[in-house]
Design an enzyme around this catalytic site. Structure first.
Site, PDB file in Angstrom:
ATOM      1  N   LYS A 223       0.808  -1.223   0.000  1.00 30.65           N
ATOM      2  CA  LYS A 223       0.000   0.000   0.000  1.00 30.65           C
ATOM      3  C   LYS A 223       0.843   1.275   0.000  1.00 30.65           C
ATOM      4  O   LYS A 223       2.033   1.255   0.306  1.00 30.65           O
ATOM      5  CB  LYS A 223      -0.986  -0.025   1.168  1.00 30.65           C
ATOM      6  CG  LYS A 223      -2.149  -0.993   0.851  1.00 30.65           C
ATOM      7  CD  LYS A 223      -3.304  -0.901   1.804  1.00 30.65           C
ATOM      8  CE  LYS A 223      -4.465  -1.755   1.298  1.00 30.65           C
ATOM      9  NZ  LYS A 223      -5.575  -1.816   2.280  1.00 30.65           N
ATOM     10  N   ARG A 263      -3.545  -9.907   4.992  1.00 34.21           N
ATOM     11  CA  ARG A 263      -3.986 -10.022   3.592  1.00 34.21           C
ATOM     12  C   ARG A 263      -2.847  -9.549   2.709  1.00 34.21           C
ATOM     13  O   ARG A 263      -2.452  -8.366   2.795  1.00 34.21           O
ATOM     14  CB  ARG A 263      -5.225  -9.167   3.381  1.00 34.21           C
ATOM     15  CG  ARG A 263      -5.779  -9.197   1.964  1.00 34.21           C
ATOM     16  CD  ARG A 263      -7.048  -8.351   1.865  1.00 34.21           C
ATOM     17  NE  ARG A 263      -7.602  -8.377   0.520  1.00 34.21           N
ATOM     18  CZ  ARG A 263      -7.177  -7.587  -0.473  1.00 34.21           C
ATOM     19  NH1 ARG A 263      -6.180  -6.716  -0.253  1.00 34.21           N
ATOM     20  NH2 ARG A 263      -7.733  -7.650  -1.667  1.00 34.21           N
TER      21      ARG A 263
END
Ligand SMILES: Nc1nc2ncc(COP(=O)(O)O)nc2c(=O)[nH]1
Length: 287
Positions: A223, A263
């Site tokens: 991210k 995740r």
């Protein structure tokens, strides 16, 4: 680590690893690599072989500014992949904000519904989750209750995210969802400002999230807040695909601080990391 047993999910006594299969043409971190169903199925099988405890199949990109896809298109994307992976015995989760997609996926064998809207996008989601008893990830994403410009304004991001997650959980329980079905997720990167350190503040308070008494999912893989941390001397953020080592570090720390699941895109090194964290925390007792 919160070792709460969730319906239909493994409980190996360590942090779980959820591998990502975005069946989308434009996802932020692996844009389009698995848009073809056959390639998506092959990738999901490979992630399971690499050690994924769950494979998360999503058909709608959630990157900033992404347009929503139609229900028909989302189903067209995820149905063949969920059905075939489940048929081959791979534990599947479906990353969707739509109750109809979740319903199909659970019918096809999905063991978890991963809803980035925390039930805000589809009023029918709570009823579906209650009816099926499926495990459900309730992610924090300030939705329709905050005007766009205020969605990422926090005075105490950790306290506010926890408060809003508990509020959403209470709302789901009021609609018949058993609290034992629910996994909480602070929603790293969703209406959180990397330039204000919101994501790191949430991670630093992970144990305050696990103290809420529900399993916590951490999804920081590749991210922007990682890319920015790893910016070069010219202040150019590290490309997402080159943030896998940082993701493994995040996994190790998340597991050490009690995350139920991480995740991730690159499963193998993260599957190794959760095993290292488990061996460390129990002093090798289970070797
Ligand atoms: N529960 C949960 N699900 C998610 N799905 C997609 C993305 C977007 O990331 P990707 O495009 O790299 O999959 N992030 C999350 C997340 O933070 N939490």
């Amino acid at each position: 680590m919160t070792s709460m047993k969730l319906p239909g999910l493994p409980d190996p006594g360590r942090c779980l690893v959820m591998g990502v299969v975005n069946v989308t043409p434009d996802s932020f971190s692996d844009g389009g690599a698995w848009f073809d169903p056959k390639r998506a199925i092959e990738h999901g099988l490979r992630l399971a072989e690499e050690g994924a405890d769950l494979v998360d199949v999503g058909g709608e990109s959630t990157r900033p500014g992404a347009q929503r896809v139609s229900l028909e298109e989302e189903l067209r994307r995820v149905a063949p992949v969920v059905r075939e992976l489940a048929r081959q015995g791979v534990p599947v989760s479906v990353d969707t904000m739509r109750a109809e997609v979740a319903d199909f996926a659970v019918e096809a064998g999905a063991r978890l519904v991963n809803d980035v809207s925390g039930g805000l996008a589809d009023p029918a989601m709570a009823e579906l989750v209650a009816k099926t008893g499926v495990a459900y990830v309730l992610m924090h994403w300030r939705g329709h209750s905050h005007a766009m410009q205020n969605r990422a304004v926090y005075s105490d991001v950790g306290a506010e995210v926890r408060e809003e997650l508990v509020h959403r959980m209470d709302a789901m329980v009021d609609e018949g969802v058993d609290p034992g079905q629910i996994v909480l997720d602070p929603g790293l990167g969703f209406s959180k400002r990397p330039e204000q350190g919101h994501n790191w503040a949430l991670l630093a308070e992970l144990e305050s999230f696990t103290a809420l008494g529900r399993p916590v999912l951490i999804a920081g893989s590749r991210k922007t807040f990682l890319s920015r941390l790893l910016s070069d001397t010219a202040d150019t953020p590290r490309p997402a695909a080159e943030c896998d080592a940082a993701t493994v570090a995040l996994t190790t720390l998340s597991a050490a601080h009690g995350a139920w699941c991480v995740r991730v895109h690159d499963v193998r090194p993260n599957a190794d990391a959760v095993r290292v964290a488990a061996a460390w925390s129990d002093g090798g007792a289970r070797l």
